[in-house]
Structure formats: C-alpha cells, structure tokens
Design an enzyme around this catalytic site. Structure first.
Site, PDB file in Angstrom:
ATOM      1  N   LYS A  66       0.845  -1.196   0.000  1.00 42.66           N
ATOM      2  CA  LYS A  66       0.000   0.000   0.000  1.00 42.66           C
ATOM      3  C   LYS A  66       0.875   1.238   0.000  1.00 42.66           C
ATOM      4  O   LYS A  66       1.764   1.396   0.835  1.00 42.66           O
ATOM      5  CB  LYS A  66      -0.861   0.017   1.256  1.00 42.66           C
ATOM      6  CG  LYS A  66      -2.273  -0.479   1.017  1.00 42.66           C
ATOM      7  CD  LYS A  66      -3.014  -0.549   2.297  1.00 42.66           C
ATOM      8  CE  LYS A  66      -4.190   0.367   2.297  1.00 42.66           C
ATOM      9  NZ  LYS A  66      -4.992   0.170   3.519  1.00 42.66           N
TER      10      LYS A  66
HETATM   11  C1  E4P Z   1      -8.231   0.160   3.962  1.00 37.73           C
HETATM   12  O1  E4P Z   1      -7.519  -0.140   3.055  1.00 37.73           O
HETATM   13  C2  E4P Z   1      -8.298   1.524   4.527  1.00 37.73           C
HETATM   14  O2  E4P Z   1      -7.083   1.876   5.114  1.00 37.73           O
HETATM   15  C3  E4P Z   1      -9.444   1.590   5.490  1.00 37.73           C
HETATM   16  O3  E4P Z   1     -10.597   1.059   4.850  1.00 37.73           O
HETATM   17  C4  E4P Z   1      -9.700   2.958   6.059  1.00 37.73           C
HETATM   18  O4  E4P Z   1     -10.886   2.914   6.816  1.00 37.73           O
HETATM   19  P1  E4P Z   1     -11.300   4.055   7.860  1.00 37.73           P
HETATM   20  O5  E4P Z   1     -11.583   5.295   7.107  1.00 37.73           O
HETATM   21  O6  E4P Z   1     -12.512   3.498   8.540  1.00 37.73           O
HETATM   22  O7  E4P Z   1     -10.136   4.214   8.803  1.00 37.73           O
END
Ligand code: E4P
Length: 215
Positions: free
Chosen positions: A83
């Site tokens: 990521k």
């Molecule tokens: C996943 O890849 C993301 O980091 C995550 O869905 C973020 O979610 P949030 O906005 O609830 O922290």
C-alpha cells in the site's frame, strides 16, 4: 465483487476466513497499531490464514524510502500487495514497483483525478475512502462510481477497491456500481449476515423440531 477484510486482528481474520467469505485482507498502520504487535509478526500470521492479496502499507513518504520498504514487504510473501499513499513520490514509486512486478494498492484516494493518475502509474488497486468522504459531507460513493466509469471508459486495468466502508449499505452500493473489491471491517461483515427473520425463523424451526416424535 471480491470481499477483503479490513483489519489486522488475526482472530477477526480467522473468523471471516472460516466462513469462507473473504478473498483477501487490507491493513493500515492504524489497524496494526491497534493489535499492539510488531508489523511483520502480524503479516506473517495473516499470510498463514488467508491465501489471497494482503495489503501492507509503507510508512516512508519519499521515493527511495517507499521503494525500499515496498521491496522488503513484497519479499516477505507472494501474496503481499504494497500500500502506497497517493502523493507524487508515491506514484513515482508505484511506477517502479509495477515495472518490477510488485503489486500495489494506492491508498488515501479521495477523488477521481487522483485515481486516474494512480491508474496511469500502474497501480494494481486504487482505494477510494468512502466513509471519510461521507464524514465531511461529501459522497464517497460518487468517487467509487466515477472511478469505475473512467477506468472502464479507457480500459485501465487498475481494480477499484472500495475502502473506508462503515455499514452494509456501502457494500450494497459499491457492488451495484461494480467496484471490483470491497474491503470490509469484521463488524460490518457480520452485519451483512444478520437478518431478524432468519433468527426468528430458526428459533421457530428449532422449537418445532422438539415437537417431532422420535421415530
Ligand atoms: C483500507 O484499506 C483503509 O485503510 C481503510 O478502509 C480505512 O478505513 P477508515 O476510514 O474506517 O479508517
């Protein structure tokens, strides 16, 4: 639509994996911090439980740092997807990593223009954050819809991974739009499963089953 679980909690991952409903996992530094465990230990455990794409996020923000961290994460297991944040240095790194055959998930996407550039850089996945846009009175789902349309219009191969999902309706809408993947918190996966009529129906069947004479 593929379903990923959005957590670094190994027990939550085991639970969803045992139901046979998840195709992959996404984590982020906040989710890993919640476990109180070292990042690499968490990843090793997840790789043992799920045989599918597992997103692990870099924390470097400069090109060299991102590429170095990404190579080290990708070397841990063939299922690791790196990521990378949606910043200029991140996109430069994505181009290099893609050329090396390392899969990427470009994260923190809040607009279709950002997503267009991530696809041009060769991202494997783009993660539009639905809930966080909704939180500031925008429409996160509109970003998902725009990305699906633009990628389809130009045959861009980047997969739309609907992220920051907060409730079942987000999942329904993302799947109606045609998102390739939704990454869903453990609690929301169970909410998808729940229906009061199932519970009432099961209760009645079990009560009636007791009335059946033994044969
Ligand atoms: C996943 O890849 C993301 O980091 C995550 O869905 C973020 O979610 P949030 O906005 O609830 O922290």
């Amino acid at each position: 639509m593929e379903i990923f679980i959005d957590t670094a909690d190994i027990e939550e991952i085991r639970d969803a994996a045992a139901m046979g409903v998840i195709d992959g996992v996404t984590t982020n530094p906040s989710l890993v911090a919640k476990t109180g465990r070292p990042f690499k230990d968490v990843l090793v455990d997840i790789c043992e439980v799920v045989d599918g794409p597992i997103s692990a996020e870099v924390v470097a923000t400069d090109y060299d740092g991102i590429v170095t961290e990404a190579r080290s994460l990708a070397a841990m297991h063939e299922n690791i997807v790196v990521k990378v944040p949606l910043i200029a240095e991140g996109l430069k790194a994505v181009r290099t990593l893609t050329n090396e055959g390392i899969r990427t998930n470009v994260t923190l996407c809040f607009s279709v223009t950002q997503g267009l550039l991530a696809a041009k850089a060769g991202a494997t996945y783009i993660s539009p954050f639905i809930g966080r846009v909704d939180d500031i009175s925008g429409s996160g789902m509109e970003v998902v819809e725009q990305l699906v349309t633009v990628y389809r219009n130009y045959g861009l191969g980047t997969k739309v991974l609907a992220a920051s999902i907060r409730h079942p309706l987000h999942v329904v809408q993302a799947s109606m739009i045609g998102a390739d993947v939704a990454t869903i918190p453990h609690k929301v996966i169970h909410q998808l499963l729940k229906h009061p009529l199932t519970d009432i129906g099961l209760e009645r069947f079990l009560a009636d089953a007791k009335k059946i004479p033994n044969g």
